[in-house]
Design an enzyme around this catalytic site. Structure first.
Site, PDB file in Angstrom:
ATOM      1  N   GLU A  26     -10.004   2.776  -5.126  1.00  0.00           N
ATOM      2  CA  GLU A  26      -9.595   4.084  -4.952  1.00  0.00           C
ATOM      3  C   GLU A  26      -8.441   4.720  -5.679  1.00  0.00           C
ATOM      4  OE1 GLU A  26     -11.093   3.969  -0.241  1.00  0.00           O
ATOM      5  OE2 GLU A  26      -8.899   3.206  -0.737  1.00  0.00           O
TER       6      GLU A  26
ATOM      7  N   HIS B  53      -2.791   3.162  -4.473  1.00  0.00           N
ATOM      8  CA  HIS B  53      -2.174   2.601  -3.402  1.00  0.00           C
ATOM      9  C   HIS B  53      -0.874   2.315  -3.562  1.00  0.00           C
ATOM     10  CE1 HIS B  53      -5.837   3.016  -0.695  1.00  0.00           C
ATOM     11  NE2 HIS B  53      -6.376   2.586  -1.747  1.00  0.00           N
TER      12      HIS B  53
ATOM     13  N   ASP C  31       0.915  -1.447   0.157  1.00  0.00           N
ATOM     14  CA  ASP C  31       0.148   0.037   0.115  1.00  0.00           C
ATOM     15  C   ASP C  31       0.737   1.300   0.062  1.00  0.00           C
ATOM     16  OD1 ASP C  31      -2.401   1.858   0.319  1.00  0.00           O
ATOM     17  OD2 ASP C  31      -3.192  -0.016   0.810  1.00  0.00           O
TER      18      ASP C  31
HETATM   19  C1  ACM Z   1     -10.949  -0.390   0.368  1.00  0.00           C
HETATM   20  O1  ACM Z   1     -11.520  -0.609   1.245  1.00  0.00           O
HETATM   21  N1  ACM Z   1     -10.401   0.488  -0.143  1.00  0.00           N
HETATM   22  C2  ACM Z   1     -11.051  -1.739  -0.371  1.00  0.00           C
END
Ligand code: ACM
Length: 634
Positions: free
Chosen positions: A355, A277, A203
């Site tokens: 995201e 991420h 991440d």
């Molecule tokens: C997530 O909670 N961004 C998959």
């Protein structure tokens, strides 16, 4: 005569009750498919003779029995070959028992013998977990009570899971957990019949898996300056701050965890979260970004770098996305996935997709060219292009791809599987269009959300109480059950700095998830579940596992009427009496008991709340300043 008969019957009943072990109500989590109880108990002898099938595939379950029973005071385990001379008999069925399937079992406890049958070693493992839950809580270890009555209630249990995918996800990027801690987490999973460990390995805040062909991923990407406080709101660290926080897993360690999990019937699914991420990857290899020379590529610490106030997908303040127009990125993904595919036996590799901000893609001339060349209409189509390229790499390595539900937006191939996290709707839609789905909706199973009040839990953007989690249904109405693999709870670790807090956030909500995934829907019963949770809290006290007592603490809501503020305290479970003070004294059961909304006295500066159950304090004292109460007005 009739009276005498009645008296005898009553006395016999009483004697049976008195002979029953302390706390003998059955408290099995997850609730089995079918349980028949009989009066009486099996007394575990001082020397416990066990017969079990020979062979490597039952080695672990045998060692578990030996370890647990052998550690009970005064008990010795002896292995025998004849079933008739055994106290406990484990059997693998010769002919398949269609009802119990791959992971189910039949457990019978008579006064003479305990027999456990299953088609597969996994069934024996789960039957043994149920057997341990039938035993006194001292079986869980800790300070074992020498006076324990090792009695086991007489039962006939038939049991098997509702869904095949019963997962927990642990984010080891935001905070790092050692191999020993990961194993500790897995140990808890198996007790509640989970069979999937989703390992969120990369991440923005850390790259945690060694990739031998890309050494900087862990030399650079696994380390950051340490900051403590409210993660997400830190002051940006100075560029020369020492990068002392982090860690990663070597290939050997990963293989060790996979082996450890496999013994416990748990598969391990790796997640490499791309194209968003990806700050840690970009810190190591900035050439994978759209703007490599920006000088802004760092492993993030928890200082703000995304703008979440967009009403949808976040915008990036600093670039954290891989460049979908760069062939270097696909060469990079190939190297990463080559090693991941070789390490992890599980059929799926999760490649995130959630995201991803489009901020820097929108500014990139290379992405514009890509869109023109490939006739991609918008950024969702660009992400879809990226996803399809990545999937090709994965398929070429004999694996399948899974991603978070955002990947649906630009379209996915028929072979891509989906993890539905933004509610259940995306999962329902995907299942109906023939995609395999794991249900993991944030509004039921995001166990990083606060399970208690803001005054007792680290602040997170939302809360998720136990009773809500208990309503989780992995196969909701409207979904095509043939494509629902199962469900999973996710533990993101922004606000979770160590394993004790990870346990605290996981339990008891993971009891609720376990029951939602394993037990027949019609067997779920909230009030009964709460009683069982209390018994398992007692077990956790023996195993020294941390859990949240938030279910004893009321939900606090505040309303304003004119100049006055009114507080409503809603208990989550039955049988609590709630007492408060507004004069800053410590309330107890002599303080005013709450039965209706309370008007906050004009000059009060703090409200304190305590719950009692059966005359004893339950849960924690809550302290909420009146200023904070006023901020809660809806
Ligand atoms: C997530 O909670 N961004 C998959």
């Amino acid at each position: 005569m009739k009276k005498l008969f009645l008296l005898i019957v009553t006395l016999t009943g009483l004697a049976a009750l008195m002979a029953a072990p302390v706390g003998s109500r059955l408290s099995l989590i997850p609730e089995p498919v079918s349980v028949i109880t009989h009066e009486g108990s099996f007394q575990l002898p001082a020397e416990v003779r066990i017969a079990a099938p020979a062979g490597e595939d039952t080695r672990f379950v045998k060692s578990l029995l030996e370890e647990k029973l052998g550690a009970a005071p005064g008990r010795l385990v002896r292995w025998v070959t004849g079933d008739r001379e055994a106290d406990i008999v484990l059997m693998l069925n010769n002919a398949d028992d269609a009802e119990t399937g791959e992971e189910g079992y039949r457990l019978q406890v008579t006064p003479q013998q305990i027999t456990l049958r299953a088609n597969k070693p996994a069934g024996l493992l789960y039957g043994v977990q149920t057997l341990f839950q039938l035993m006194p809580p001292q079986i869980e270890g800790g300070s074992r009570d020498e006076g324990t009555e090792w009695q086991i209630p007489l039962v006939e249990i038939v049991d098997y899971p509702r869904v095949g995918w019963r997962g927990l996800m642990l984010d080891v990027a935001r905070h790092f957990f050692t191999v020993e801690e990961v194993k500790q987490y897995i140990d808890m999973m198996v007790k509640y019949k989970y069979n999937m460990f989703h390992w969120h390995l990369t991440d923005d805040e850390g790259w945690r898996i060694e990739i031998k062909s890309l050494p900087k991923l862990t030399e650079v990407g696994a380390w950051r300056p340490e900051q403590i406080g409210w993660f997400g709101d830190f002051t940006p660290p100075s560029p020369d701050a020492p990068k002392t926080y982090g860690g990663y897993y070597t290939h050997d360690q990963i293989r060790e965890v996979i082996r450890y999990a496999a013994e416990r019937n748990i598969q391990v699914m790796p997640e490499i979260d791309v194209p968003g991420h990806s700050s840690a990857a970009l810190a190591a290899y900035p050439e994978l970004a759209c703007f490599p020379g920006s000088g802004d590529h760092f492993v993030r610490t928890g200082a703000p770098f995304l703008d979440w106030n967009t009403g949808g997908r976040p915008a990036a303040i600093f670039e954290n996305t891989l460049n979908p127009a760069s062939e270097k990125v696909y060469a990079f993904m190939d190297k990463v996935l080559t090693e991941v595919a070789a390490l992890f036996p599980f059929e799926y590799i999760h490649t995130g997709g959630d995201e991803a901000p489009y901020t820097f893609w929108e500014k990139s001339p290379e992405v514009k060219q890509l869109m023109k060349r490939e006739q991609l209409e918008d950024m969702a189509a660009v992400q879809s292009y990226f996803g399809k390229r990545v999937e090709k790499i994965i398929l070429a390595k004999g694996k399948k791809m899974m991603g978070w539900d955002e990947i649906l937006e630009g379209g996915i191939t028929p072979t891509t599987a989906l993890m539905s996290w933004r509610g259940i709707q995306h999962g329902i839609e995907a299942s109906n269009s023939g995609h395999y789905v794991v249900m993991s909706p944030s509004n039921y199973v995001y166990i990083d959300l606060m399970q208690g009040d803001l005054s007792t839990d680290p602040r997170v953007y939302n809360s998720l109480r136990l009773n809500r989690t208990y309503q989780f249904d992995p196969i909701p109405e409207g979904a095509n059950p043939a494509y629902i693999l199962g469900g999973q709870a996710n533990l993101w670790t922004e606000q979770i700095y160590h394993i004790r807090q990870a346990e605290y956030m996981t339990w008891p909500r993971a009891f609720a998830v376990a029951e939602s995934l394993w037990s027949p829907r019609e067997k779920k019963d909230w009030n009964r579940f709460v009683e069982k949770v209390e018994d398992h809290f007692n077990r956790f006290d023996y195993s020294r596992t941390k859990y949240s007592p938030a279910m004893y603490e009321p939900v606090v809501t505040v309303k304003k009427e004119g100049d006055d503020y009114f507080v409503t305290l809603t208990p989550e479970i039955e049988g609590l009496s709630i007492h408060v003070s507004f004069d800053a004294s410590t309330p107890d059961c002599f303080s005013p008991r709450v039965t209706a909304p309370l008007k906050v006295p004009r000059n009060a500066y703090v409200m304190r709340i305590v719950s009692y159950r059966d005359g004893k304090p339950a849960g924690r004292m809550m302290h909420i300043s009146v200023d904070d109460l006023k901020k809660r007005v809806r």
